[in-house]
Design a protein around this motif. Structure first.
Motif, short mmCIF file in Angstrom:
data_model
loop_
_atom_site.label_atom_id
_atom_site.label_comp_id
_atom_site.label_asym_id
_atom_site.label_seq_id
_atom_site.Cartn_x
_atom_site.Cartn_y
_atom_site.Cartn_z
N UNK A 1 0.74 -1.14 -0.16
CA UNK A 1 -0.06 0.24 0.04
C UNK A 1 0.90 1.13 0.09
N UNK A 2 1.97 1.00 0.84
CA UNK A 2 2.94 2.38 0.79
C UNK A 2 4.39 1.92 0.85
N UNK B 1 7.05 4.05 1.87
CA UNK B 1 7.54 4.69 3.27
C UNK B 1 6.56 5.50 4.07
N UNK B 2 5.86 5.10 4.96
CA UNK B 2 6.43 3.82 5.74
C UNK B 2 5.83 2.69 4.89
N UNK C 1 -0.51 -0.87 -4.75
CA UNK C 1 -1.68 0.05 -4.97
C UNK C 1 -1.48 1.35 -5.62
N UNK C 2 -0.21 1.54 -5.63
CA UNK C 2 0.43 2.91 -6.22
C UNK C 2 0.47 2.67 -7.99
N UNK D 1 2.99 7.65 -9.01
CA UNK D 1 2.88 7.91 -7.59
C UNK D 1 4.19 7.12 -7.18
N UNK E 1 7.43 8.80 -5.28
CA UNK E 1 8.01 8.49 -3.88
C UNK E 1 9.26 8.22 -3.88
N UNK F 1 11.06 11.41 -4.00
CA UNK F 1 10.95 12.12 -2.70
C UNK F 1 11.87 11.23 -1.58
#
Lengths: 355, 51
Positions: free
Chosen positions: A78-79, A81-82, A332-333, A337, A341, A344
């Motif tokens: 889902x992500x 970082x974290x 999910x990204x 996106x 990330x 970033x």
């Protein structure tokens, strides 16, 4: 002995205005400082934890990876970082295990790691790792089940020093009568190659009975870290020796010998294994003295899709096992996106480095 | 040595804590992960294995 830049030298700065106890404690702390500096000057490497003593061997052998029947793992990130990801695992048609479904969730930041899993029977597994400053890590692990006797709790404290590692564990401690299993281990680098340690298991199943078992450990790492030999000895008559050798960038070889020579039981098992890391696949093959030949192929067709084939033939029992599995990772990204990330994270790194 | 009463109370507290952990652990991780994810995913993607 006295180094020119000793961090604390109490005598010039504190003339004998306050006598006896503070001075002696200062003297003591200066000795401690001198000792720790001398120890740092030795430049001994950290030996790793007792739990990870045979990490390389376990990663080469396929004992921990083997399966039979069919299985599918769907991992969804889902992500990044974290880190937050959920896993759905299905297993079917195994000779030894019931068909099962397992849902898992992982959340991780730099200091915290949370993991949870639940199967179709409602048994929950939980794990928390919390990293503190200076190499201290606290871990907790639990199995929660409606079936009595299947519930387990393990509390663990780990300390990684410059050239040693200490670990204390309590399994199922009960606060009123202190029953449970308590494990303490210590591993210390003695030279740049050799580390020795010990592990003590204190079992107290009821308040009136208790038992202490000691294990002595040694680990020898070659200077270029291309091979590692370990030995574990329990005075009751259990010996385990392992050898791991990185033959090339892509090939690892590992051997493991377990000897049990107690008055009740005499037994020995030797295992040989090899692991090939190819560009998009990993192949493990293993042969042991109980007559088992096994192999596992993990083939990645795309970075997100892997196909697994596992097989085992037991020549002495005339039985065989075959397993087929898929591992699908999705995110999910969206592509944009994900790239954002990544940028970033790189930005953060470049900002942090100059400081 | 604690009294029988205290022992019983501790056993009860441990049992209740165990039950709470049993049912709340997975929702807790999902809640923490869901609220702190960057960017926040949609709920259907979280639950369904196929979406």
């Amino acid at each position: 002995m006295a180094s020119p830049d000793a961090p604390i030298n109490p005598y010039p700065s504190f003339p004998p205005a306050v006598p006896s106890s503070p001075t002696s404690s200062n003297l003591f702390s200066s000795y401690i400082n001198r000792f720790s500096k001398w120890r740092a000057d030795l430049g001994l490497p950290n030996p790793g934890s007792v739990e990870n003593l045979q990490k390389e061997v376990k990663a080469t052998h396929l004992t921990n990876y083997a399966f039979d029947g069919g299985r599918a793992d769907l991992t969804k990130s889902m992500s990044m970082n974290p880190l937050f990801q959920v896993t759905h695992s299905f297993a079917l048609g195994s000779q030894t295990m019931q068909p099962s479904y397992n849902f898992g969730a992982i959340y991780a930041t730099e200091h915290v790691f949370l993991q949870g899993g639940v199967d179709h029977d409602g048994n929950v597994s939980a794990r928390v790792n919390q990293g503190w400053a200076n190499g201290l890590v606290s871990k907790a692990q639990a199995q929660l089940s409606q079936t009595p006797g299947h519930t387990m709790l393990q509390l663990e404290q780990d300390y990684t020093g410059q050239d040693f590692n200490v670990n204390v564990k309590a399994v199922n401690p009960w606060p009123t009568d202190f029953t449970g299993v308590y494990i303490g281990s210590y591993l210390q680098s003695l030279t740049k190659n050799l580390a020795c340690g010990t592990e003590w298991v204190y079992q107290r199943p009821t308040p009136s009975t208790s038992e202490m078992v000691a294990t002595y450990l040694a680990k020898y790492t070659s200077s270029d870290k291309s091979w590692i030999a370990t030995a574990q000895l329990q005075p009751a008559g259990i010996v385990q020796a392992t050898y791991w050798h990185k033959l090339s960038e892509k090939v690892d070889f590992a051997a493991d010998l377990q000897l049990v020579a107690t008055p009740v039981r005499r037994d020995a098992v030797a295992t040989l294994g090899a692991k090939y890391d190819l560009r998009l696949s990993t192949f493990r093959a293993q042969l042991d003295s109980t007559g088992k030949v096994s192999a596992l192929l993990e083939q990645r067709f795309t970075p997100t899709f892997a196909f697994l084939v596992a097989g085992e033939i037991d020549h002495f029992k005339n039985s065989a096992k075959v397993g087929v599995g898929v591992m699908i990772e999705s995110s999910a990204l969206s592509q944009e996106e994900m790239e954002m990330q990544m940028q970033q994270m790189q930005m953060q790194q470049t900002l942090q480095t100059p400081q | 040595m604690p009294s029988e009463d205290t022992k019983e109370r501790i056993a009860k507290v441990v049992d209740v804590g165990k039950t709470i952990l049993h049912y709340a652990w997975i929702p807790m991780i999902i809640y923490v992960g869901f609220t702190r994810s960057n960017p926040q995913p949609s709920l259907i993607k979280l639950i369904s294995p196929l979406a």
